[in-house]
Design an enzyme around this catalytic site. Structure first.
Site, PDB file in Angstrom:
ATOM      1  N   GLU A 151     -12.175  15.793  60.229  1.00  0.00           N
ATOM      2  CA  GLU A 151     -13.262  15.662  61.211  1.00  0.00           C
ATOM      3  C   GLU A 151     -14.399  16.559  60.779  1.00  0.00           C
ATOM      4  OE1 GLU A 151     -12.294  16.758  65.232  1.00  0.00           O
ATOM      5  OE2 GLU A 151     -10.782  15.204  65.481  1.00  0.00           O
ATOM      6  N   GLU A 197     -18.018   9.641  73.751  1.00  0.00           N
ATOM      7  CA  GLU A 197     -16.853   9.381  74.605  1.00  0.00           C
ATOM      8  C   GLU A 197     -16.998  10.122  75.935  1.00  0.00           C
ATOM      9  OE1 GLU A 197     -13.043   9.649  72.200  1.00  0.00           O
ATOM     10  OE2 GLU A 197     -14.507  10.069  70.636  1.00  0.00           O
ATOM     11  N   LYS A 242     -14.243  12.809  77.610  1.00  0.00           N
ATOM     12  CA  LYS A 242     -13.844  14.103  77.046  1.00  0.00           C
ATOM     13  C   LYS A 242     -14.385  15.162  77.989  1.00  0.00           C
ATOM     14  CE  LYS A 242     -13.476  14.916  72.800  1.00  0.00           C
ATOM     15  NZ  LYS A 242     -13.821  15.399  71.448  1.00  0.00           N
ATOM     16  N   GLU A 293     -19.391  17.798  73.805  1.00  0.00           N
ATOM     17  CA  GLU A 293     -18.113  17.108  73.589  1.00  0.00           C
ATOM     18  C   GLU A 293     -18.242  15.593  73.756  1.00  0.00           C
ATOM     19  OE1 GLU A 293     -15.013  17.979  72.483  1.00  0.00           O
ATOM     20  OE2 GLU A 293     -16.256  19.646  71.848  1.00  0.00           O
TER      21      GLU A 293
END
Ligand SMILES: *[C@@H]1O[C@H](CO)[C@@H](O)[C@H](O)[C@H]1NC(C)=O
Ligand SMILES: *[C@@H]1O[C@H](CO)[C@@H](O)[C@H](O)[C@H]1NC(C)=O
Ligand SMILES: *[C@@H]1O[C@H](CO)[C@@H](O)[C@H](O)[C@H]1NC(C)=O
Ligand SMILES: *[C@@H]1O[C@H](CO)[C@@H](O)[C@H](O)[C@H]1NC(C)=O
Ligand SMILES: *[C@@H]1O[C@H](CO)[C@@H](O)[C@H](O)[C@H]1NC(C)=O
Ligand SMILES: *[C@@H]1O[C@H](CO)[C@@H](O)[C@H](O)[C@H]1NC(C)=O
Ligand SMILES: *[C@@H]1O[C@H](CO)[C@@H](O)[C@H](O)[C@H]1NC(C)=O
Ligand SMILES: *[C@@H]1O[C@H](CO)[C@@H](O)[C@H](O)[C@H]1NC(C)=O
Length: 466
Positions: A266, A322, A325, A331
């Site tokens: 990542e 997203e 999260k 985030e």
């Protein structure tokens, strides 16, 4: 370059045959959103970006099946929760492989299997047990793969940078003492023996923002105007990512495994964040990821100062923003795409698009920390039915939090759920921010620089100054 390191470089160049290692960039396909497109539409976007690999956090059958119609390489994950049980039971390992890999393997190019996600970062007694179950599970899963004749799947695990107890200067890179000998060493032995990779999740964004202003933004974004020379190794760095990667290499070398290959599971840069965060914007995200792609796809390979010329397989986080999260605003903003399938910015993961072919980006507006007061209030258009539960949670965290909205309090009037919820969110956040409390409440709350106080009702604030 100094003579002391030449033999190591020389050895590395021979040891790492780049031919078999893909320099195609991967994308992390996270599913923590309640508004994400279907697998087949998502895969279209992945192909549109020209990714070479997709990494999944769960073995979702529908996605694995859909990926069988593509040429994409696939990485899947054994969920953290299963690690302990599998570590002591070969039957469970076999069943997991049989259920989650075998049915798809013939069509879907599954090439990597991660045992857990950043499990060495999870603290607490419960999780510490899992640390010691990690390598046994890696062995069992690998054994199952062999049993089923699945021979070209690498087994690894993803590690966050906090597996290191020191990473600066890079030559000082050292694994945490609680895991170095009991976990990391046998893991490196396994990775070396099986010719797998040490997979690191590496985010210069966090290292930069936590060390502001000592580290320059240019250095974090690969804009190469600053340099840093490690006083011990004498290696010169032109960007923060190289420095972070080499700290892992030095840590591995100290345990006797300096030649285990490194891959990035990542990395990325957030395209937006909260008011009390900075540097998270579309301009920086595009700059980081485009420069990263250019570096990692360069031919011949560039590598890092400690391992020049070596390919570092790299997977960007993430496909989508997203919304489920939790944590700080960044985030939820790592995506290349919004959930409505619009690209956040143009990017070509093959690295073939030159910069001047990309459209101009909106200029960054938050590259410096915000200075002033911030409050936390109910977001416009919030689901009023959902506010009750969130308020209950906020008010239950301490006795003082919601005093002001009790019938005798200064903020009781106006008697409205939205107004009471804003006070509760704000009061909670101001009180608990330093211990990790966030202004989010599943999307019901947002930060504001406009004082919501009214009459004798004073909302507490967070004051930022650098
Ligand atoms: C692990 O095994 C125990 C005992 O068989 C079982 O109760 C538990 O549900 C299992 N955990 C998971 C996550 O499957
Ligand atoms: C191992 O897992 C299998 C399959 O779930 C189960 O039937 C068996 O009882 C387990 N063995 C042990 C020793 O827990
Ligand atoms: C190297 O790391 C140790 C902690 O492991 C730290 O105490 C020391 O200051 C670091 N050295 C330098 C030069 O920063
Ligand atoms: C790593 O693997 C290589 C090749 O299999 C082997 O020669 C070497 O001894 C291993 N290194 C260690 C430290 O075990
Ligand atoms: C780095 O350079 C210094 C000064 O030239 C030298 O003393 C030292 O041995 C070098 N270190 C390495 C690891 O080559
Ligand atoms: C998609 O979502 C983004 C972010 O919410 C928005 O800016 C954009 O206009 C949307 N695009 C379309 C086509 O609806
Ligand atoms: C609003 O929240 C309630 C309670 O959490 C939930 O049942 C409902 O589905 C939500 N409505 C919308 C439109 O999201
Ligand atoms: C709140 O006050 C009650 C009674 O004074 C006390 O028993 C309780 O522990 C307090 N709760 C918190 C979270 O401080």
């Amino acid at each position: 370059m100094n003579m002391g390191f030449l033999p190591l470089f020389f050895f590395c160049l021979i040891a790492f045959s780049n031919a078999e290692i893909s320099s195609k960039i991967g994308i992390n396909y996270g599913l923590l959103g309640n508004n994400l497109p279907s697998p087949s539409r998502s895969i279209k976007l992945i192909k549109h970006m020209k990714a070479g690999l997709v990494k999944l956090y769960q073995p979702v059958p529908e996605i694995l099946k859909a990926l069988g119609k593509t040429n994409l390489e696939v990485a899947v994950m054994v969920p953290n929760e299963l690690i302990s049980n599998i570590s002591s039971n070969q039957t469970l390992a076999d069943e997991w492989v049989k259920t989650n890999i075998l049915p798809f393997y013939r069509k879907t190019k599954i090439r990597t299997l991660f045992i857990g996600n950043e499990i060495l970062s999870a603290y607490g007694d419960q999780n510490k047990k899992t640390w010691f179950d990690l390598v046994p599970t890696m062995r069992r899963i690998r054994y199952s793969l062999k049993t089923h004749n699945l021979r070209n799947i690498k087994v690894g695990t993803t590690c966050a940078m906090d597996v290191l107890q020191s990473s600066f200067p890079p030559s000082n890179g050292t694994f945490r003492s609680d895991i170095a000998i009991p976990v990391i060493k046998p893991m490196l032995q396994f990775l070396n023996k099986t010719k797998s990779f040490f997979f690191i999740d590496s985010y210069p964004f966090f290292a930069w923002s936590q060390n502001y202003p000592q580290i320059s933004l240019d250095y974090a974004l690969f804009r190469g105007r600053t340099k840093y020379t490690d006083p011990v190794s004498n290696l010169t760095y032109t960007n923060l990512l190289d420095q972070m990667l080499d700290s892992v290499i030095f840590a591995m070398t100290k345990l006797g495994f300096g030649d285990v290959r490194l891959a990035i599971s990542e990395t990325g840069w957030p395209n937006a964040g909260d008011i009390d965060q900075f540097g998270a914007n579309i301009y920086n995200a595009a700059t980081y990821n485009r420069n990263l792609v250019r570096k990692m796809t360069a031919k011949p390979a560039i590598g890092t100062p400690a391992r020049p010329g070596v390919v570092i397989p790299t997977t960007i986080f993430a496909l989508f923003n997203e919304n489920q999260k939790d944590g700080a605003g960044t985030e939820r903003h790592w995506g290349q795409f919004y959930p409505n399938e619009t690209a956040v910015y143009q990017i070509d993961l093959s690295g073939e698009t030159p910069d001047h072919e990309y459209q101009a980006l909106p200029p960054p507006t938050n590259n410096e920390p915000y200075k002033g007061k911030i409050w936390c209030v109910v977001v416009k258009g919030a689901n009023v039915t959902a506010l009750g539960g969130a308020v209950k949670y906020a008010c239950s965290q301490s006795n003082r939090t919601c005093d002001a909205i009790a019938p005798t309090g200064n903020c009781y009037e106006p008697v409205s759920i939205v107004s009471h919820a804003s006070y509760a969110f704000d009061s909670y956040w101001v009180q608990f921010r330093s211990s990790g409390g966030t202004c989010y409440f599943s999307g019901l709350a947002t930060q504001t620089t406009k004082d919501p106080s009214h009459g004798s009702c004073k909302f507490p604030s967070v004051t930022l100054s650098v």
